[in-house]
Design an enzyme around this catalytic site. Structure first.
Site, PDB file in Angstrom:
ATOM      1  N   HIS A 174     -25.194  64.313  55.769  1.00 25.67           N
ATOM      2  CA  HIS A 174     -24.500  65.603  55.716  1.00 25.67           C
ATOM      3  C   HIS A 174     -24.059  65.891  54.276  1.00 25.67           C
ATOM      4  CE1 HIS A 174     -21.086  62.733  56.505  1.00 25.67           C
ATOM      5  NE2 HIS A 174     -20.633  63.376  55.456  1.00 25.67           N
TER       6      HIS A 174
HETATM    7  P1  TYD Z   1     -18.955  61.437  59.667  1.00 24.53           P
HETATM    8  O1  TYD Z   1     -18.170  61.960  58.519  1.00 24.53           O
HETATM    9  O2  TYD Z   1     -20.180  62.196  60.076  1.00 24.53           O
HETATM   10  O3  TYD Z   1     -19.331  59.934  59.401  1.00 24.53           O
HETATM   11  P2  TYD Z   1     -20.369  59.255  58.384  1.00 24.53           P
HETATM   12  O4  TYD Z   1     -20.447  60.080  57.143  1.00 24.53           O
HETATM   13  O5  TYD Z   1     -19.778  57.954  58.154  1.00 24.53           O
HETATM   14  O6  TYD Z   1     -21.680  59.119  59.075  1.00 24.53           O
HETATM   15  O7  TYD Z   1     -17.973  61.287  60.923  1.00 24.53           O
HETATM   16  C1  TYD Z   1     -18.392  60.679  62.123  1.00 24.53           C
HETATM   17  C2  TYD Z   1     -17.481  61.171  63.230  1.00 24.53           C
HETATM   18  O8  TYD Z   1     -16.125  60.779  62.970  1.00 24.53           O
HETATM   19  C3  TYD Z   1     -17.463  62.680  63.381  1.00 24.53           C
HETATM   20  O9  TYD Z   1     -17.461  62.975  64.771  1.00 24.53           O
HETATM   21  C4  TYD Z   1     -16.161  63.117  62.791  1.00 24.53           C
HETATM   22  C5  TYD Z   1     -15.273  61.909  62.935  1.00 24.53           C
HETATM   23  N1  TYD Z   1     -14.318  61.767  61.803  1.00 24.53           N
HETATM   24  C6  TYD Z   1     -12.976  62.049  61.992  1.00 24.53           C
HETATM   25  O10 TYD Z   1     -12.541  62.429  63.095  1.00 24.53           O
HETATM   26  N2  TYD Z   1     -12.121  61.898  60.940  1.00 24.53           N
HETATM   27  C7  TYD Z   1     -12.542  61.500  59.715  1.00 24.53           C
HETATM   28  O11 TYD Z   1     -11.714  61.383  58.756  1.00 24.53           O
HETATM   29  C8  TYD Z   1     -13.935  61.224  59.529  1.00 24.53           C
HETATM   30  C9  TYD Z   1     -14.462  60.781  58.194  1.00 24.53           C
HETATM   31  C10 TYD Z   1     -14.786  61.367  60.592  1.00 24.53           C
END
Ligand code: TYD
Length: 150
Positions: free
Chosen positions: A65
């Site tokens: 992302h």
């Molecule tokens: P995401 O940022 O997509 O994780 P990564 O970059 O590690 O793959 O987040 C994964 C899931 O966690 C998404 O459903 C949102 C949730 N999330 C939160 O609720 N709070 C946060 O601070 C973060 C970073 C993610």
């Protein structure tokens, strides 16, 4: 209402060359080292949130992302992983494997994190609180977003 042209100017779209490695200080000690990380000093923004990824299964991938406004500093607090940053034109892969180094990621950059070592901890310092509206999770939408802003 703010004119569309003005909104475009406020888009924060950077290039992978605007992202860089930050070296944190190390206080060496035979009993174990210390690395301090301070707001607006070692970190070029105000930290509003800290989170960490751990227990990532072998071969797992994270990221996939971009963020519209969020700035981040990503640190391999333990173990190692690779981050590929992508600005829609240029790509760069950075191996993070030292707890005293971090990758500063500007807004508007796509990132994929892969190749996690067993037990790796990916520590992320973030400039904003969690906001799902700040995410672009579809690569085609990301390409359109950056192309529109350039
Ligand atoms: P995401 O940022 O997509 O994780 P990564 O970059 O590690 O793959 O987040 C994964 C899931 O966690 C998404 O459903 C949102 C949730 N999330 C939160 O609720 N709070 C946060 O601070 C973060 C970073 C993610």
């Amino acid at each position: 209402m703010i004119p569309t042209e003005t909104l475009k100017l406020t888009k924060m779209i950077y290039k992978v060359f605007d992202c860089h490695i930050v070296h944190f200080p190390v206080i060496h000690n035979r009993a174990g080292n210390i690395t301090p990380v301070q707001n607006n000093l070692e970190v070029p923004f105000d930290i509003k949130r800290v989170y960490y990824l751990y227990d990532v299964p072998g071969g797992g991938e994270r990221g996939g992302h971009a963020h519209k406004n969020l700035q981040q500093l990503v640190i391999a607090a333990s173990g190692s992983f690779d981050i590929t940053i992508d600005d829609g034109v240029n790509k760069k892969t950075v191996a993070l494997n030292r707890p005293y180094m971090g990758l500063y990621i500007k807004p508007g950059i796509w990132r994929d994190i892969s190749n996690f070592s067993s037990g790796a901890i990916c520590l992320v310092l973030a400039s904003e609180k969690y906001n799902e509206d700040d995410y672009i999770r579809n690569y085609a939408a990301y390409k359109a977003y950056v192309q529109d802003g350039r």
